[in-house]
Design a protein around this motif. Sequence first.
Motif, PDB file in Angstrom:
ATOM      1  N   PHE A  81       4.113  10.714   1.227  1.00  0.00           N
ATOM      2  CA  PHE A  81       4.431  11.907   0.445  1.00  0.00           C
ATOM      3  C   PHE A  81       5.949  12.011   0.248  1.00  0.00           C
ATOM      4  CE2 PHE A  81       5.837  16.381   0.674  1.00  0.00           C
ATOM      5  CZ  PHE A  81       5.431  16.763  -0.593  1.00  0.00           C
ATOM      6  N   ALA A  82       6.696  11.773   1.339  1.00  0.00           N
ATOM      7  CA  ALA A  82       8.157  11.894   1.250  1.00  0.00           C
ATOM      8  C   ALA A  82       8.720  10.878   0.252  1.00  0.00           C
ATOM      9  CB  ALA A  82       8.774  11.683   2.628  1.00  0.00           C
ATOM     10  N   PHE A 105       1.748  16.544  -3.784  1.00  0.00           N
ATOM     11  CA  PHE A 105       1.340  16.974  -2.448  1.00  0.00           C
ATOM     12  C   PHE A 105      -0.179  17.188  -2.392  1.00  0.00           C
ATOM     13  CE2 PHE A 105       0.136  20.415   0.410  1.00  0.00           C
ATOM     14  CZ  PHE A 105       0.569  19.894   1.617  1.00  0.00           C
ATOM     15  N   LEU A 106      -0.701  17.859  -3.405  1.00  0.00           N
ATOM     16  CA  LEU A 106      -2.139  18.142  -3.406  1.00  0.00           C
ATOM     17  C   LEU A 106      -2.947  16.846  -3.383  1.00  0.00           C
ATOM     18  CD1 LEU A 106      -2.389  21.113  -5.940  1.00  0.00           C
ATOM     19  CD2 LEU A 106      -2.650  21.163  -3.453  1.00  0.00           C
ATOM     20  N   PHE A 107      -2.504  15.869  -4.177  1.00  0.00           N
ATOM     21  CA  PHE A 107      -3.244  14.606  -4.222  1.00  0.00           C
ATOM     22  C   PHE A 107      -3.187  13.899  -2.860  1.00  0.00           C
ATOM     23  CE2 PHE A 107      -3.758  10.059  -4.982  1.00  0.00           C
ATOM     24  CZ  PHE A 107      -4.962  10.066  -5.665  1.00  0.00           C
ATOM     25  N   MET A 108      -1.999  13.853  -2.268  1.00  0.00           N
ATOM     26  CA  MET A 108      -1.871  13.199  -0.959  1.00  0.00           C
ATOM     27  C   MET A 108      -2.715  13.925   0.081  1.00  0.00           C
ATOM     28  SD  MET A 108      -0.304  10.427  -1.028  1.00  0.00           S
ATOM     29  CE  MET A 108      -0.426  10.133   0.724  1.00  0.00           C
ATOM     30  N   VAL A 157       0.617  11.036   9.833  1.00  0.00           N
ATOM     31  CA  VAL A 157       2.005  10.560   9.856  1.00  0.00           C
ATOM     32  C   VAL A 157       2.311   9.755   8.590  1.00  0.00           C
ATOM     33  CG1 VAL A 157       3.625   9.013  11.009  1.00  0.00           C
ATOM     34  CG2 VAL A 157       2.224  10.583  12.357  1.00  0.00           C
ATOM     35  N   PHE A 158       1.436   8.807   8.252  1.00  0.00           N
ATOM     36  CA  PHE A 158       1.784   7.956   7.101  1.00  0.00           C
ATOM     37  C   PHE A 158       1.492   8.607   5.763  1.00  0.00           C
ATOM     38  CE2 PHE A 158       2.166   5.279  10.657  1.00  0.00           C
ATOM     39  CZ  PHE A 158       3.410   4.737  10.386  1.00  0.00           C
ATOM     40  N   GLY A 159       0.492   9.496   5.759  1.00  0.00           N
ATOM     41  CA  GLY A 159       0.314  10.316   4.556  1.00  0.00           C
ATOM     42  C   GLY A 159       1.603  11.096   4.307  1.00  0.00           C
ATOM     43  N   GLY A 183       0.837  -1.196   0.000  1.00  0.00           N
ATOM     44  CA  GLY A 183       0.000   0.000   0.000  1.00  0.00           C
ATOM     45  C   GLY A 183       0.874   1.250   0.000  1.00  0.00           C
ATOM     46  N   PHE A 184       1.893   1.193   0.826  1.00  0.00           N
ATOM     47  CA  PHE A 184       2.851   2.286   0.946  1.00  0.00           C
ATOM     48  C   PHE A 184       3.562   2.537  -0.386  1.00  0.00           C
ATOM     49  CE2 PHE A 184       6.188   4.571   3.040  1.00  0.00           C
ATOM     50  CZ  PHE A 184       5.641   4.939   4.253  1.00  0.00           C
TER      51      PHE A 184
END
Length: 560
Positions: A393-394, A192-195, A387-389, A139-140
């Motif tokens: 993202f990173a 970023f916007l999507f996340m 946190v996981f978003g 998933g990640f």
Amino acid sequence: MEQREKREGWHSGLGFILAAAGSAIGLGNIWRFPYITGQHGGGAFVLIYLLCVALIGLPVMLCEIALGRHTGRNPVGAFRRLNPDSCRLAHLFGAGMTLCGLLALFMRSWGWGGLFILIGVLIFKYRWTLVGVMGVVAGFVILSFYSVVAGWTIGYVFKAATGQLAFETVDVAKESFGAFITHPGWAILCHFLFMALCVAVVCRGIQGGIEKVSKVLMPLLFMILLALIVRGLTLPGAMAGVRYYLSPNFKLITPQCILVAVGLAFFSLSLGMGAMITYGSYVAKEQNLFKSAMAIVGLDVLVAFLAGLAIFPAVFALGFQPDQGSGLAFQALPAVFHHMPLGAAWAFLFFLLLLVAALTSGISLLEVVTAYWVDERRWSRRKATLVFGGCIFALGCLCAVSVANWNHIKPVEQALATLFGGVKDSFFVTMETMADWMLALGGLLIALFVGWVWGVRRAVDEIRQGSDNFADVHLWSVMAGLKDDPSHNSDMHVFTLASLWGVFVRFICPVAIVIAFLNTIGWLELKGPEAKPAAVEQVADEPVADESASAIRNESHESM
Ligand code: PHE
């Protein structure tokens, strides 16, 4: 707080079906399916794809949903609950992995050797729980690159709205697309916007977030799709596109095609990484799982099919080439729309459609990761998504800046090269390949687990709740018109949906997946005659894009 959230469920059966269909319907349907179909014999490929979906996709979908509802947990929790204390099959896998690792070490491949031995040891320790862990990791990984591509659609929605997609030719569109996705600032901003959108939805939970959004976005998706189809089909010359897309050309059906169809079915149905286990864990006991699985699969196939009908007639009517491979969506279509009356509006609608489809899939990927931290680690949903978003993202930023090459992340490349003996693709493609493997392996292990470890009998007991027909209607009797005849519904007649499903889960699905899996990792190259679609030969001089490469892989290569 966590206690309540853990027990949260879908408000309605329809909500579950729409959310799960939303997960399944994504870039895979609207982007990959149409062009792959166009390249593999049109209607003939559609038939094979339908068979793969029905024979492999549907049974595995039912496995995942049943596992989820039975345990009421995320993939890790689900496997942990049902993990037997000792399991010969798991030990066999563990021993096999360790042996492969030792062999690799012997051949001085330190990275692979270490990795295999580590996995082997972990299998001995955790057995099947590891399948769930792999799902969360997948998933990640998948979301980190999926979000980058989805980010491009946000950029294109914006560009369409501000009239920046006015391209006379495909070449100009190609150039502009290449410049857009290799510009780190834009790529990262859109990602970023999507996340942020995904986090905002998942944060609000199942009913208030995912279900609510799916109930609005899925009908919207259908409306946009229908509008695009009507527009495309009413253009003069559209029928040539329909013919290209759907005329069955059985000469193009090769063993390779069948494997492509299996892989596409897995990705497109969101199977193999526990997304459906997670969504299934919020389903009520009264819900008919068999009918739900059929509805989800049906909607997924329908949208894939309709997406082709929306795209090809327009492409042909305006005299463009249909063989753009994955470039079709971002490169050919903007040019096609530009030549239509009110083109900017149609381009805007198309990219909005892609964005909506990607968003409901992205949400499900983030939910798998979130559900694990909420269920197992007792984190609050808000903290887990943030946190996981953020972590995804990173990781996605690395993908976003390395679509074309490793220039921006040289140290990562060097580390991987030292451990695994060289990397040939961009970071982006490496992540995508890893995801392909994980889905195939995950699907295989889920079928094996349900078929041989948890047991078809227990799974059927679960499915029977809310769908009593599943195990008790005798198919032969129904087919013969003897449904109500008592003697034809005795125990003598054992051909039920349940028994059929058991055979599929235990034998047919695992074997088919192993074949597809070996093909994915390149150990089995089932090659047929070199295929070039006849329709393409008639209408195009340019070479057909490599059909075995996946959509995003092509995209990134083309942009290089
Ligand atoms: N099914 C999604 C698509 O077609 C992708 C996806 C894969 C989503 C795996 C969740 C899990 O685009």
